[in-house]
Design an enzyme around this catalytic site. Structure first.
Site, PDB file in Angstrom:
ATOM      1  N   HIS A  47       0.848  -1.204   0.000  1.00 14.80           N
ATOM      2  CA  HIS A  47       0.000   0.000   0.000  1.00 14.80           C
ATOM      3  C   HIS A  47       0.881   1.251   0.000  1.00 14.80           C
ATOM      4  CE1 HIS A  47      -4.121  -1.709   0.647  1.00 14.80           C
ATOM      5  NE2 HIS A  47      -3.378  -2.749   1.014  1.00 14.80           N
ATOM      6  N   TYR A 317       3.336  -5.698  10.137  1.00 15.20           N
ATOM      7  CA  TYR A 317       3.350  -4.238  10.056  1.00 15.20           C
ATOM      8  C   TYR A 317       4.543  -3.672  10.825  1.00 15.20           C
ATOM      9  CZ  TYR A 317      -1.416  -3.857   8.091  1.00 15.20           C
ATOM     10  OH  TYR A 317      -2.524  -3.916   7.295  1.00 15.20           O
TER      11      TYR A 317
END
Length: 328
Positions: A47, A317
């Site tokens: 992303h 993450y």
């Protein structure tokens, strides 16, 4: 703040298997994404294309029947967020048949935060971290051709039926014409816990008040490579853009550990609040740039389900975040 402490603790463990001896690690998954797309120093591994947003959320007090979360106090909650396009390359066009993301950080009282990290697809493309890893490997370009190996892609498709639901959805639904005209789903099941300690299984969806609109086949042929960011800049400059939040109330028989499976369509739907996006800005130097939108950053009243993909996202993450912070 609490999110920074969490991220660095998670980073200490990001190379350790979470569930079993043969479970892929966060570092392996992030490394596979880097191999698939390459890396841009200091940027997100997935992303990578995105835009910062800011606004507020007002939750419906009736939702307090399900959760003690301060999101649903009826008061206006400040929000910092990010719209994004799935993929780790800056060259991916906005017309790609990739999911779009909406990540939100709700700024709660007493310096607490709550994260929602959503996609504009109703199901995920993998039931387990291993399956996600296999998909990344199968779609990694061959150095000799610059393209993924069709035989590897076919073998992955044949051996991973859990990827079918998302593939079918993306094939049947053209990309959206705007972030403002996209709905966004929690993807995973979560648990709402009320003041009596009663747990309710839920999923949620943010529905644009302007309605969902997708590019037509003809528009896909003529739409510029880059349009999503400029579009949301213009829309928020003209006035606030809003989404209604709806809860889907799950039942004990509903799947909570596999994000590739749809819940029955007849489940109860409850309007839970309104998100107002009042501004949008480039992510470079923006408020959202350094936020790690870890979906397991939670305040009271909301808890994760047993979904292994949801639980794996946090260390993955953290891995990517740690690399960004060090300029890698």
């Amino acid at each position: 703040m609490q999110r920074n402490k969490l991220f660095f603790v998670m980073a200490l463990f990001m190379s350790a298997p979470l569930y079993a001896e043969d479970q892929v690690t966060a570092d392996q998954v992030v490394g596979a994404i880097e191999k698939q797309f390459g890396t841009t120093p200091g940027q997100r591994r997935n992303h990578i294309n995105g835009v910062c947003i800011a606004g507020s959320f007002t939750g419906d007090k009736a939702i307090q029947a399900y959760t003690t979360s301060p999101l649903f106090s009826g008061k206006q909650i400040p929000v910092i967020g990010r719209f994004s396009l799935a993929g780790g390359s800056l060259k991916i066009p906005d017309t790609a048949r990739n999911p779009r993301g909406m990540a939100l950080e709700f700024v709660l009282p007493q310096r607490k935060v709550q994260h929602f990290t959503m996609l504009n697809v109703p199901v995920f493309g993998a039931a387990t971290p291993n399956s996600f890893y296999d998909g990344v490997v199968a779609n990694t370009p061959d150095p000799a051709t610059g393209k993924p190996d069709p035989e590897k892609q076919a073998a992955f498709k044949a051996s991973h039926p859990d990827a079918q639901a998302l593939a079918e959805y993306l094939a049947k639904n053209n990309p959206v014409s705007s972030y403002a005209n996209s709905d966004f789903y929690s993807i995973h099941a979560f648990k709402f816990v009320n003041k009596n300690n009663k747990t309710t299984l839920v999923k949620w969806r943010f529905v644009p008040q302007e309605g969902v609109r997708r590019l037509s086949d003809e528009e896909l042929k003529t739409t510029p490579t880059r349009f999503l960011d400029d579009d949301i800049f213009a829309k928020t400059k003209a006035g606030p853009v809003r989404w209604d939040m709806y809860l889907t109330i799950g039942e004990s028989s509903d799947e909570q550990s596999n994000p590739t499976i749809y819940w029955p369509a007849d489940r109860k739907q409850v309007k839970a609040g309104v998100l107002t996006v009042s501004s949008a800005s480039p992510q470079q130097g923006g408020a959202c740039e350094t936020i790690n939108f870890d979906p397991l950053v939670m305040a009271q009243g909301i808890a994760p389900s047993s979904d292994p993909v949801l639980l794996f996202r946090s260390p993955a993450y953290a891995d990517s975040y740690a690399k960004r912070l060090t300029g890698r």
